[in-house]
Design a protein around this motif. Sequence first.
Motif, mmCIF file in Angstrom:
data_model
loop_
_atom_site.group_PDB
_atom_site.id
_atom_site.type_symbol
_atom_site.label_atom_id
_atom_site.label_comp_id
_atom_site.label_asym_id
_atom_site.label_seq_id
_atom_site.Cartn_x
_atom_site.Cartn_y
_atom_site.Cartn_z
ATOM 1 N N LYS A 93 0.763 -1.169 0.012
ATOM 2 C CA LYS A 93 0.114 -0.127 0.125
ATOM 3 C C LYS A 93 0.876 1.398 0.058
ATOM 4 C CE LYS A 93 -4.467 -0.754 1.655
ATOM 5 N NZ LYS A 93 -5.762 -0.237 2.497
ATOM 6 N N LEU A 94 2.011 1.276 0.664
ATOM 7 C CA LEU A 94 2.776 2.493 0.679
ATOM 8 C C LEU A 94 3.612 2.542 -0.425
ATOM 9 C CD1 LEU A 94 2.608 4.463 2.996
ATOM 10 C CD2 LEU A 94 1.799 2.290 3.825
ATOM 11 N N ASN A 95 3.811 1.271 -1.127
ATOM 12 C CA ASN A 95 4.460 1.372 -2.436
ATOM 13 C C ASN A 95 3.660 2.159 -3.512
ATOM 14 O OD1 ASN A 95 7.112 0.105 -1.766
ATOM 15 N ND2 ASN A 95 6.131 -1.767 -2.562
ATOM 16 N N LEU A 96 2.359 2.000 -3.217
ATOM 17 C CA LEU A 96 1.422 2.771 -4.253
ATOM 18 C C LEU A 96 1.189 3.913 -3.769
ATOM 19 C CD1 LEU A 96 -1.210 -0.430 -4.387
ATOM 20 C CD2 LEU A 96 0.066 0.501 -6.317
ATOM 21 N N TYR A 97 0.706 4.161 -2.578
ATOM 22 C CA TYR A 97 0.391 5.431 -2.238
ATOM 23 C C TYR A 97 1.485 6.738 -2.005
ATOM 24 C CZ TYR A 97 -4.199 3.158 -1.243
ATOM 25 O OH TYR A 97 -5.543 2.514 -1.194
ATOM 26 N N GLY A 98 2.659 6.013 -1.268
ATOM 27 C CA GLY A 98 3.626 6.835 -1.485
ATOM 28 C C GLY A 98 4.378 6.895 -2.539
ATOM 29 N N GLY A 99 4.346 6.154 -3.372
ATOM 30 C CA GLY A 99 4.814 6.381 -4.966
ATOM 31 C C GLY A 99 4.029 7.606 -5.614
ATOM 32 N N LEU A 100 2.601 7.467 -5.482
ATOM 33 C CA LEU A 100 1.674 8.276 -6.084
ATOM 34 C C LEU A 100 2.080 9.833 -5.535
ATOM 35 C CD1 LEU A 100 -1.727 6.142 -6.296
ATOM 36 C CD2 LEU A 100 -0.381 7.053 -8.263
ATOM 37 N N ALA A 101 1.947 9.938 -4.403
ATOM 38 C CA ALA A 101 2.081 11.081 -3.681
ATOM 39 C C ALA A 101 3.749 11.806 -3.869
ATOM 40 C CB ALA A 101 2.238 10.970 -2.178
ATOM 41 N N CYS A 102 4.714 10.858 -3.854
ATOM 42 C CA CYS A 102 5.931 11.517 -4.428
ATOM 43 C C CYS A 102 5.979 12.024 -5.962
ATOM 44 C CB CYS A 102 7.062 10.112 -4.241
ATOM 45 S SG CYS A 102 7.512 9.873 -2.653
ATOM 46 N N THR A 103 5.301 11.235 -6.565
ATOM 47 C CA THR A 103 5.355 11.681 -8.109
ATOM 48 C C THR A 103 4.591 13.085 -8.109
ATOM 49 O OG1 THR A 103 5.233 9.258 -8.872
ATOM 50 C CG2 THR A 103 4.298 11.039 -10.484
ATOM 51 N N VAL A 104 3.535 13.235 -7.697
ATOM 52 C CA VAL A 104 2.743 14.591 -7.583
ATOM 53 C C VAL A 104 3.581 15.649 -7.170
ATOM 54 C CG1 VAL A 104 0.832 15.814 -6.723
ATOM 55 C CG2 VAL A 104 0.552 13.513 -7.509
ATOM 56 N N VAL A 105 4.344 15.537 -5.901
ATOM 57 C CA VAL A 105 5.224 16.534 -5.325
ATOM 58 C C VAL A 105 6.630 16.627 -5.746
ATOM 59 C CG1 VAL A 105 3.743 16.460 -3.251
ATOM 60 C CG2 VAL A 105 5.752 15.058 -3.288
ATOM 61 N N ARG A 106 6.865 15.745 -6.552
ATOM 62 C CA ARG A 106 8.239 15.598 -7.433
ATOM 63 C C ARG A 106 9.180 15.172 -6.431
ATOM 64 N NH1 ARG A 106 7.926 17.772 -12.817
ATOM 65 N NH2 ARG A 106 5.857 18.516 -13.041
ATOM 66 N N VAL A 107 8.930 14.347 -5.523
ATOM 67 C CA VAL A 107 10.088 14.122 -4.619
ATOM 68 C C VAL A 107 10.669 12.537 -5.101
ATOM 69 C CG1 VAL A 107 10.718 13.209 -2.144
ATOM 70 C CG2 VAL A 107 9.226 15.063 -2.616
ATOM 71 N N PRO A 108 11.938 12.394 -5.213
ATOM 72 C CA PRO A 108 12.287 10.910 -5.740
ATOM 73 C C PRO A 108 12.124 10.031 -4.546
ATOM 74 C CG PRO A 108 14.165 12.427 -4.907
ATOM 75 C CD PRO A 108 13.110 13.229 -4.922
ATOM 76 N N PHE A 109 12.140 8.558 -5.178
ATOM 77 C CA PHE A 109 11.447 7.657 -4.323
ATOM 78 C C PHE A 109 12.021 6.321 -4.440
ATOM 79 C CE2 PHE A 109 8.432 7.612 -7.003
ATOM 80 C CZ PHE A 109 7.836 6.151 -7.327
ATOM 81 N N ALA A 110 12.232 5.289 -3.852
ATOM 82 C CA ALA A 110 12.394 4.006 -4.003
ATOM 83 C C ALA A 110 11.418 3.030 -3.508
ATOM 84 C CB ALA A 110 13.787 3.612 -3.575
#
Length: 367
Positions: A93-110
Motif C-alpha cells: 500500500k505504501l509503495n502505491l500511495y507513497g509512490g503516487l504522492a511522491c510523483t505529484v510533489v516531485r520527490v524521488p523515491f524507491a
Amino acid sequence: MQTVFLTSNTSWYLYNFRNSTIRALQGQGYKVVCLSPQDDFSQRLEDELGAEHVALPMVGKSTGLVQELRSLLFIWQSFRRYKPVFVFNFTIKLNLYGGLACTVVRVPFANNISGLGTAFIHDTWLFRRVRQVYGWVNRRARHLFFQNEEDLAVFRDAGLLGNTPMTLLPGSGVDLEHFVFQPLPIGKTITFVMIARLLGDKGVREYAGACRLLKERGVAARCLLVGPLGVSNHSAVSEAEVAGWQGDGILEYRGATDDVRPVIAESHVLVLPSYREGMPRTVLEAAAMGRPAIVTDVPGCRQAIDAGKTGWLCEARSAESLAEQMLKFIAMREEDRQQAGVAARARMEASFSEERVVQAYLDCLAG
C-alpha cells in the motif's frame, strides 16, 4: 538538516525490520521521519531510535474509496509539509500511495518489493487494477528493491517495471551480532515454532492443522505460535480460532514479542507455511541462531533455505504435507539436526548480512 521518509503499513515493521537503516541514515546526517499507522511501536521509533513518527490514518484491510483517498491525501500533505529529499516506501500500500504522492510533489523515491502480497495471491477485478497502478508507480521510481528472483520475474513479465534500475537484496538482511548462534536443545522434546503475523496467507491455519495431525497420531512434540493478533488484513486469523487451538491442546500461543530470540533458542526448527513471501525475516533470524526451517515450496520461502541442508520444503496450503515434514524432522538423528543448524548459520554469514542491505539504501540515496 535534510529529511528522509520511511513509509510502511505498520510502525512494527519499521521498528523491527528497518531500525538499522534508520540509524545509518541518521549517521549520515539526515533527519528520519517514519510515516505509518499508530501502533505499539510508534512511540518506540521516537524514544529508542530518535526518528520522528507521523501517524498515518490508514486501515490495512480497507478497500473503501473514501478511506483510501483519505490516506493518500494525508501522505501527499505530509510530503508537502516536510519536503523530504527522498522517500523509501515499504509494503504494497505504501509503495502505491507513497509512490503516487511522491510523483505529484516531485520527490524521488524507491519502492521495496518485499513480497507480492494479497494483490498478487488473489485475482479479482480490484487487485488487477491495483497491479496496473503498481506498474505505473514503479516506472516513476528512482530505484526498485526486490527480495527474490521470482518476484522480480513476475513484475518483469507483467510489464510492471519499465526502465527503473533494480537491485536484488537478501530480504531486509539479518543482524548477525544480535542473532547469535546457539546449538539446538539436546535431550528435550522436539519443539516447533511459527513466528508470523497471524494471517491466513502466512499459513497459520495449515500450521495449526499440522499440529493437530501430530497430536492425533500421538507424536510427542511441542508446537509454539508467536505473533500479533488483530492484524488489519483480509486474511487475519481471529482470536477465537487461536483460543480454540489452545483449548484443543494442539499448540501454545505465546502472543506477540519484540524479541524473538528466547523462543527461537528453546525451539529446534522454525516453521513457515506461507503462501508467498519476499524473503521471510523470521527464517533468516532463526537460521542466524542455528535453527533450520520447514517452509512452503513457494517464491521467497524456498530462497530462504538451502533445501535438504538448512531446511525442508512442503506443499503450500497443505497441513498434511507440512505434518509429513515435521514428522521427518522428529525422526532425524540428533547429529543431523545439529548439522542443519550449523549450515543455516554459515549460510547467513556468507550471504545475508544486514550491512549489505543498509549499504544498498545509502547508495541509492547518494545516487
